[in-house]
Design a protein around this motif. Structure first.
Motif, PDB file in Angstrom:
ATOM      1  N   GLY A 159      51.685  24.458  12.066  1.00  0.00           N
ATOM      2  CA  GLY A 159      52.160  23.081  11.988  1.00  0.00           C
ATOM      3  C   GLY A 159      51.104  22.090  12.431  1.00  0.00           C
ATOM      4  O   GLY A 159      49.906  22.356  12.384  1.00  0.00           O
ATOM      5  N   GLY A 160      51.580  20.933  12.878  1.00  0.00           N
ATOM      6  CA  GLY A 160      50.651  19.893  13.282  1.00  0.00           C
ATOM      7  C   GLY A 160      51.376  18.716  13.899  1.00  0.00           C
ATOM      8  O   GLY A 160      52.610  18.692  14.006  1.00  0.00           O
ATOM      9  N   ALA A 161      50.579  17.730  14.301  1.00  0.00           N
ATOM     10  CA  ALA A 161      51.092  16.531  14.956  1.00  0.00           C
ATOM     11  C   ALA A 161      51.086  15.363  13.986  1.00  0.00           C
ATOM     12  O   ALA A 161      50.141  15.174  13.222  1.00  0.00           O
ATOM     13  N   ALA A 162      52.146  14.574  14.030  1.00  0.00           N
ATOM     14  CA  ALA A 162      52.316  13.448  13.116  1.00  0.00           C
ATOM     15  C   ALA A 162      51.139  12.481  13.199  1.00  0.00           C
ATOM     16  O   ALA A 162      50.548  12.293  14.259  1.00  0.00           O
ATOM     17  N   GLY A 163      50.802  11.888  12.051  1.00  0.00           N
ATOM     18  CA  GLY A 163      49.719  10.919  11.983  1.00  0.00           C
ATOM     19  C   GLY A 163      50.227   9.568  11.509  1.00  0.00           C
ATOM     20  O   GLY A 163      51.414   9.373  11.262  1.00  0.00           O
ATOM     21  N   GLY A 164      49.295   8.617  11.391  1.00  0.00           N
ATOM     22  CA  GLY A 164      49.649   7.281  10.941  1.00  0.00           C
ATOM     23  C   GLY A 164      49.866   6.323  12.092  1.00  0.00           C
ATOM     24  O   GLY A 164      49.964   6.719  13.258  1.00  0.00           O
ATOM     25  N   ALA A 165      49.959   5.031  11.750  1.00  0.00           N
ATOM     26  CA  ALA A 165      50.143   4.006  12.773  1.00  0.00           C
ATOM     27  C   ALA A 165      51.488   4.149  13.473  1.00  0.00           C
ATOM     28  O   ALA A 165      51.600   3.975  14.689  1.00  0.00           O
ATOM     29  N   GLU A 166      52.539   4.433  12.716  1.00  0.00           N
ATOM     30  CA  GLU A 166      53.865   4.704  13.264  1.00  0.00           C
ATOM     31  C   GLU A 166      54.206   6.154  12.948  1.00  0.00           C
ATOM     32  O   GLU A 166      54.376   6.515  11.793  1.00  0.00           O
ATOM     33  N   LYS A 167      54.315   6.948  13.989  1.00  0.00           N
ATOM     34  CA  LYS A 167      54.508   8.389  13.808  1.00  0.00           C
ATOM     35  C   LYS A 167      55.995   8.734  13.851  1.00  0.00           C
ATOM     36  O   LYS A 167      56.691   8.333  14.779  1.00  0.00           O
ATOM     37  N   ARG A 168      56.429   9.497  12.847  1.00  0.00           N
ATOM     38  CA  ARG A 168      57.823   9.904  12.783  1.00  0.00           C
ATOM     39  C   ARG A 168      57.953  11.345  12.334  1.00  0.00           C
ATOM     40  O   ARG A 168      57.108  11.862  11.590  1.00  0.00           O
ATOM     41  N   HIS A 169      59.031  11.980  12.795  1.00  0.00           N
ATOM     42  CA  HIS A 169      59.433  13.290  12.310  1.00  0.00           C
ATOM     43  C   HIS A 169      60.716  13.131  11.505  1.00  0.00           C
ATOM     44  O   HIS A 169      61.580  12.318  11.859  1.00  0.00           O
ATOM     45  N   PHE A 170      60.859  13.920  10.454  1.00  0.00           N
ATOM     46  CA  PHE A 170      62.025  13.859   9.575  1.00  0.00           C
ATOM     47  C   PHE A 170      62.781  15.182   9.657  1.00  0.00           C
ATOM     48  O   PHE A 170      62.177  16.255   9.616  1.00  0.00           O
ATOM     49  N   HIS A 171      64.104  15.095   9.716  1.00  0.00           N
ATOM     50  CA  HIS A 171      64.903  16.324   9.795  1.00  0.00           C
ATOM     51  C   HIS A 171      66.338  16.024   9.385  1.00  0.00           C
ATOM     52  O   HIS A 171      67.052  15.280  10.031  1.00  0.00           O
ATOM     53  N   ASN A 172      66.722  16.606   8.235  1.00  0.00           N
ATOM     54  CA  ASN A 172      68.100  16.534   7.743  1.00  0.00           C
ATOM     55  C   ASN A 172      68.691  15.124   7.796  1.00  0.00           C
ATOM     56  O   ASN A 172      69.783  14.906   8.342  1.00  0.00           O
ATOM     57  N   GLY A 173      67.962  14.156   7.245  1.00  0.00           N
ATOM     58  CA  GLY A 173      68.484  12.796   7.128  1.00  0.00           C
ATOM     59  C   GLY A 173      68.219  11.892   8.300  1.00  0.00           C
ATOM     60  O   GLY A 173      68.711  10.755   8.341  1.00  0.00           O
ATOM     61  N   GLU A 363      46.636  20.325  15.468  1.00  0.00           N
ATOM     62  CA  GLU A 363      47.185  21.367  14.614  1.00  0.00           C
ATOM     63  C   GLU A 363      47.719  22.522  15.455  1.00  0.00           C
ATOM     64  O   GLU A 363      47.348  22.686  16.618  1.00  0.00           O
ATOM     65  N   VAL A 364      48.608  23.299  14.827  1.00  0.00           N
ATOM     66  CA  VAL A 364      49.196  24.473  15.471  1.00  0.00           C
ATOM     67  C   VAL A 364      48.897  25.687  14.616  1.00  0.00           C
ATOM     68  O   VAL A 364      49.164  25.686  13.407  1.00  0.00           O
TER      69      VAL A 364
END
Length: 384
Positions: A159-173, A363-364
């Protein structure tokens, strides 16, 4: 837009613009011969996250969906600065997702909790566990350690760590920040993981003599920044903060491992007191080395990660691949990004199977031993 597809297992698509997530996810799902078992989506650029996750969930139907933001993407048609890349897997791939919120309070405990939950929800032995994390909330080594405690030595972590100016994770909506998302995956076919990085050493080995978490205060008993610049050949040169950050992208610090490899550590910046900040901490009294990244070797390491993942498939051809690539490598490559993406996709074979990737801030990759936190790495997960 035609989705890249291997009907036995997966389809991938990419799109740009405000409705990119819905378009890419639907394109990938519609290309499958049956209902999806898992939908992964990565985004980049200025996005409306609530709209994005709803579009993702709608396209997935009742299937598990997960993803995160990146600092750039690549998919079936090459690199993408803004938009979405998505991969839909057939029912031959099953998955379960769990999230730990407000994770920065205790990253290790959060990593352990969401990994345990995802593995329990899966209801079968997992072939691998995807970890979607956030390196701005603390040391990713703590997150990986917690996940390892729950998964044990038999389950590869990628896996890895979120990137971008605003970091978000997405999961089931849902879209969350300060979170860890664990995706437990089981496939009817083979799975394989490859991890590659590259560097050339500069100067001489040193001892990290004082540190505080990810902050390195002294090396060889002297101010860390002074020794760092001296060892990489920039002694006496004055850098402003932006110049220092740009230079440091191509000069990570390396922590030697017992089998002769290195664990690279991204140098993020410095303090007025002469300390340097790393992407992942190194303990006091550790031996460290100083390195420089080479363009040709960066390209070769991307392909090497793919070859390692394919080699772990036990002779099966790759039918899909998901790639987590370091955002620091992306900055170092500059206009060579399309060449790296071409090297990665070409290594998958001809015709190229469905592939999506994003550029991450850490990264993982854990196959052997308890350690799996990476910087400046390319991690490939291949499905056979």
């Amino acid at each position: 837009m035609r989705a890249a597809t291997t009907k036995e297992i997966a389809a991938a698509a990419a799109a740009s613009g405000p409705g990119a997530v819905g378009e890419a996810c639907r394109e990938a799902v519609d290309a499958l011969p049956d209902d999806p078992g898992l939908v992964l989506a990565f985004t980049s650029g200025d996005r409306d996250f609530e709209v994005d996750v709803q579009e993702m969930a709608d396209a997935a139907g009742g299937a598990t969906s997960a993803g995160m933001t990146g600092k750039g993407l690549f998919g079936p048609h090459g690199p993408l600065d803004e938009g979405c890349v998505a991969m839909a897997f057939t029912s031959q791939v099953s998955a379960a997702v769990a999230v730990a919120e407000e994770a920065s309070g205790d990253l290790r405990t959060a990593g352990q909790a969401c990994t345990s939950e995802a593995l329990e929800k899966l209801g079968a032995d997992a072939d691998l566990l995807l970890l979607l994390i956030d390196s701005t909330r603390g040391d990713i080594a703590d997150t990986v350690s917690g996940a390892y405690e729950a998964a044990g030595p038999g389950v590869p972590l990628a896996g890895g760590a979120a990137g971008g100016a605003e970091k978000r994770h997405f999961h089931n909506g849902r879209a969350t920040s300060d979170s860890i998302v664990a995706v437990a995956v089981r496939s009817e076919g083979a799975t394989g993981m490859g991890n590659a990085q590259t560097c050339k050493t500069r100067g001489t080995p040193s001892i990290l003599t004082r540190s505080n978490g990810r902050l390195v205060e002294e090396i060889d008993g002297r101010p860390a920044e002074e020794v760092y610049l001296e060892q990489i050949g920039f002694a006496g040169l004055a850098f402003d903060d932006d110049e220092f950050e740009t230079m440091a992208i191509t000069h990570p610090i390396a922590q030697p491992e017992l089998h002769g490899d290195f664990r690279l550590r991204h140098v993020l910046g410095r303090t007025e007191q002469g300390a340097i900040l790393l992407g992942t901490g190194i303990p006091e009294s550790a031996v460290i080395e100083f390195t420089e990244l080479d363009f040709d070797e960066l390209l070769a390491s991307g392909a090497a990660s793919v070859h390692a993942a394919i080699g772990a498939l036990g002779g099966a051809d790759p039918k899909a691949a998901v790639v987590f690539d370091c955002a620091g490598r992306r900055r170092a490559l500059h206009e060579g990004i399309p060449e790296e993406v071409e090297a990665i996709t070409a290594a998958l074979g001809d015709p190229t199977p469905p592939v999506i990737g994003l550029y991450t801030h850490g990264e993982v990759a854990r196959l052997q031993g308890a350690k799996g936190d990476r910087n400046h790495a390319v991690v490939t997960v291949a499905f056979g």
